[in-house]
Structures are given as C-alpha cells and as structure tokens.
Design a protein around this motif. Sequence first.
Motif, mmCIF file in Angstrom:
data_model
loop_
_atom_site.group_PDB
_atom_site.id
_atom_site.type_symbol
_atom_site.label_atom_id
_atom_site.label_comp_id
_atom_site.label_asym_id
_atom_site.label_seq_id
_atom_site.Cartn_x
_atom_site.Cartn_y
_atom_site.Cartn_z
ATOM 1 N N MET A 110 0.836 -1.200 0.000
ATOM 2 C CA MET A 110 0.000 0.000 0.000
ATOM 3 C C MET A 110 0.871 1.250 0.000
ATOM 4 N N GLY A 111 1.952 1.200 0.780
ATOM 5 C CA GLY A 111 2.911 2.295 0.830
ATOM 6 C C GLY A 111 4.310 1.768 0.592
ATOM 7 N N SER A 112 5.198 2.655 0.154
ATOM 8 C CA SER A 112 6.577 2.271 -0.121
ATOM 9 C C SER A 112 7.514 3.285 0.507
ATOM 10 N N SER A 113 8.025 2.946 1.685
ATOM 11 C CA SER A 113 9.061 3.776 2.293
ATOM 12 C C SER A 113 10.388 3.464 1.606
ATOM 13 N N THR A 114 11.301 4.415 1.610
ATOM 14 C CA THR A 114 12.520 4.175 0.838
ATOM 15 C C THR A 114 13.718 4.938 1.385
ATOM 16 N N LYS A 147 -10.544 -15.629 -3.851
ATOM 17 C CA LYS A 147 -9.748 -16.854 -3.946
ATOM 18 C C LYS A 147 -9.515 -17.494 -2.573
ATOM 19 N N GLY A 148 -9.946 -16.794 -1.514
ATOM 20 C CA GLY A 148 -9.679 -17.280 -0.168
ATOM 21 C C GLY A 148 -8.214 -17.189 0.202
ATOM 22 N N GLN A 149 -7.525 -16.251 -0.427
ATOM 23 C CA GLN A 149 -6.080 -16.091 -0.225
ATOM 24 C C GLN A 149 -5.825 -14.984 0.786
ATOM 25 N N ARG A 150 -5.252 -15.337 1.932
ATOM 26 C CA ARG A 150 -4.933 -14.333 2.946
ATOM 27 C C ARG A 150 -3.734 -13.506 2.494
ATOM 28 N N VAL A 151 -3.872 -12.194 2.591
ATOM 29 C CA VAL A 151 -2.777 -11.307 2.214
ATOM 30 C C VAL A 151 -2.549 -10.272 3.314
ATOM 31 N N HIS A 152 -1.369 -9.700 3.326
ATOM 32 C CA HIS A 152 -1.039 -8.598 4.222
ATOM 33 C C HIS A 152 -0.987 -7.322 3.393
ATOM 34 N N VAL A 153 -1.600 -6.254 3.885
ATOM 35 C CA VAL A 153 -1.613 -4.974 3.180
ATOM 36 C C VAL A 153 -0.971 -3.934 4.081
ATOM 37 N N GLY A 154 0.044 -3.240 3.568
ATOM 38 C CA GLY A 154 0.690 -2.240 4.401
ATOM 39 C C GLY A 154 1.892 -1.613 3.749
ATOM 40 N N ASN A 155 2.777 -1.131 4.588
ATOM 41 C CA ASN A 155 3.949 -0.377 4.150
ATOM 42 C C ASN A 155 5.147 -1.309 3.998
ATOM 43 N N VAL A 156 5.875 -1.148 2.900
ATOM 44 C CA VAL A 156 7.090 -1.940 2.684
ATOM 45 C C VAL A 156 8.283 -0.994 2.564
ATOM 46 N N LEU A 157 9.460 -1.553 2.668
ATOM 47 C CA LEU A 157 10.686 -0.788 2.447
ATOM 48 C C LEU A 157 11.220 -1.093 1.057
ATOM 49 N N SER A 158 11.392 -0.040 0.266
ATOM 50 C CA SER A 158 12.039 -0.168 -1.044
ATOM 51 C C SER A 158 13.446 0.405 -0.903
ATOM 52 N N SER A 159 14.416 -0.481 -0.807
ATOM 53 C CA SER A 159 15.775 -0.060 -0.450
ATOM 54 C C SER A 159 16.740 -0.184 -1.626
ATOM 55 N N ASP A 160 17.664 0.752 -1.695
ATOM 56 C CA ASP A 160 18.746 0.656 -2.673
ATOM 57 C C ASP A 160 19.865 -0.273 -2.205
ATOM 58 N N TRP A 173 13.439 -0.002 10.792
ATOM 59 C CA TRP A 173 12.293 0.021 9.878
ATOM 60 C C TRP A 173 11.172 -0.869 10.423
ATOM 61 N N SER A 174 11.542 -2.007 10.971
ATOM 62 C CA SER A 174 10.548 -2.920 11.534
ATOM 63 C C SER A 174 9.763 -2.250 12.659
ATOM 64 N N GLU A 175 10.455 -1.466 13.475
ATOM 65 C CA GLU A 175 9.802 -0.783 14.590
ATOM 66 C C GLU A 175 8.785 0.255 14.124
ATOM 67 N N MET A 176 8.879 0.647 12.852
ATOM 68 C CA MET A 176 7.907 1.585 12.282
ATOM 69 C C MET A 176 6.786 0.860 11.538
ATOM 70 N N GLY A 177 6.708 -0.460 11.715
ATOM 71 C CA GLY A 177 5.616 -1.219 11.137
ATOM 72 C C GLY A 177 5.827 -1.679 9.708
ATOM 73 N N ILE A 178 7.025 -1.467 9.178
ATOM 74 C CA ILE A 178 7.313 -1.919 7.811
ATOM 75 C C ILE A 178 7.230 -3.445 7.770
ATOM 76 N N LEU A 179 6.506 -3.975 6.772
ATOM 77 C CA LEU A 179 6.272 -5.423 6.700
ATOM 78 C C LEU A 179 7.468 -6.195 6.169
ATOM 79 N N CYS A 180 8.089 -5.671 5.119
ATOM 80 C CA CYS A 180 9.134 -6.437 4.436
ATOM 81 C C CYS A 180 9.984 -5.487 3.614
ATOM 82 N N ALA A 181 11.090 -6.014 3.092
ATOM 83 C CA ALA A 181 12.019 -5.217 2.307
ATOM 84 C C ALA A 181 12.137 -5.769 0.897
#
Length: 235
Positions: A110-114, A147-160, A173-181
Amino acid sequence: MHKETPHIKPNGAEIAETILLPGDPLRAKFIAETYLEDVVQFNEVRGMLGYTGTFKGRRISVMGTGMGTPSMSLYSWELINIFGVKNLIRIGSAGAIQDHLNLYDIVFAMGSSTDSNYGSQYNLPGQYSITASFELLEKAKKIADEKGQRVHVGNVLSSDIFYHADPTALQRWSEMGILCAEMESAGLYMNAARAGVNALCILTISDHIFRHEQTTQEERQTAFTNMMEIALELA
C-alpha cells in the motif's frame, strides 16, 4: 513507424496497457509460457525478456525489470511514457521483517518507504508519501478475498541497499511497522504517480530476514503461483 527505445525494441509487437513486472526475466518467460495464450515476444534487449498474450481473453504483457530502483525506474518510465502502459503490476519477492509474516505469504504494498534518492529529481518542498494506486489495490484485495487467499496490506521498504553496512537498519524500519524489504516499488510508484497511471507491487515472502529462513532460487522463479494468479486477474 514502430516505437522503440535503446532498451525495449518490440519490432512492431504490441505491448498491452496492463503489464506484469517481475524482476527476473526468466520469471517473465515462465508466466508467458504457463498462463498466456497467443504469446508474442516483444523484447529481448540485454536479455530483459518481454511478452504479450491473452489471459481469459484479455490482452496482457509481462516483462522483466532487473533489480533495484534504477533498473525498475528506467523500464517502467519507458513503458509508461513511450509505449502507453496504464497499469503496472510488480510481482516480486521480499524479505519479511515482522514476526507475523511467514514464507510464501503475500504482501500488497500500500505504501513504499525508501532510502532511495530517486524522488529528489522532482524538487518537492517536503517529503513525498509513496503509495500504490488504490484502484489496483482495491481490485487485488477483492480478487484475493474471492480466492480465499490471505494477504497482508501495508507499508514496505524499497531499499537501494542489499548488503547494508549498518546491521541495525532493518530493525529500525521494523519498529515503524514496515512489513518487508524489497528494492523496486518506490521508483515504480513515483513514475506512475508522475504520469497519472496505476501501479501496484505484489510480493511473496521469499525469506525472513530476522529468522534466517529462505526459499530456493528455483522456488522464487516458478513456485509463487498465488501471487502470479492474483496479478493476472487484474488485467
């Protein structure tokens, strides 16, 4: 006269208004051969394979983008501004940095922190919030629910940075709720926003960074079928 760039040479082949963008060009080839009908290859420059075909009667393209914001930004800019693509759906892998995420889970960015400096070119007088197209996000969530497919919606880290000199960076980044990188969504979302088109990043968790769990390269190329099928339905 056929449109082309130094990086994409379709030789008259069509590029659809909706395109799936895996990082790995071999994953693009796999999707084209597995899911699409009446497939025509529209690119092979630098090995960045691209194909157009039909899925359930709808025209759709798929093309590799390589790794990182510079590569994704180059290809997505050309697809949008030269070839008229309107809906760009990144399908990729990501490393989880939250305990409630597990291998093969699907994340909608949903969001892309970077930490990228890509947005500096716009000379904005403040910090820009990088977000997905709600139109695609809403539709993707509806498809996943059907489809009955569970998904997570949220902020991710887009890192160089893949190999970070600061081993504590991801924890913060994790402490700010970022789901994945991952490494591409920020450039894609900014290009799409600037041009007024739609973009969404759909990710499959390929490894859990803090738990040191990971899938194999072969699984990343071919086994992320749930993510691929949600993306294909967006056409």
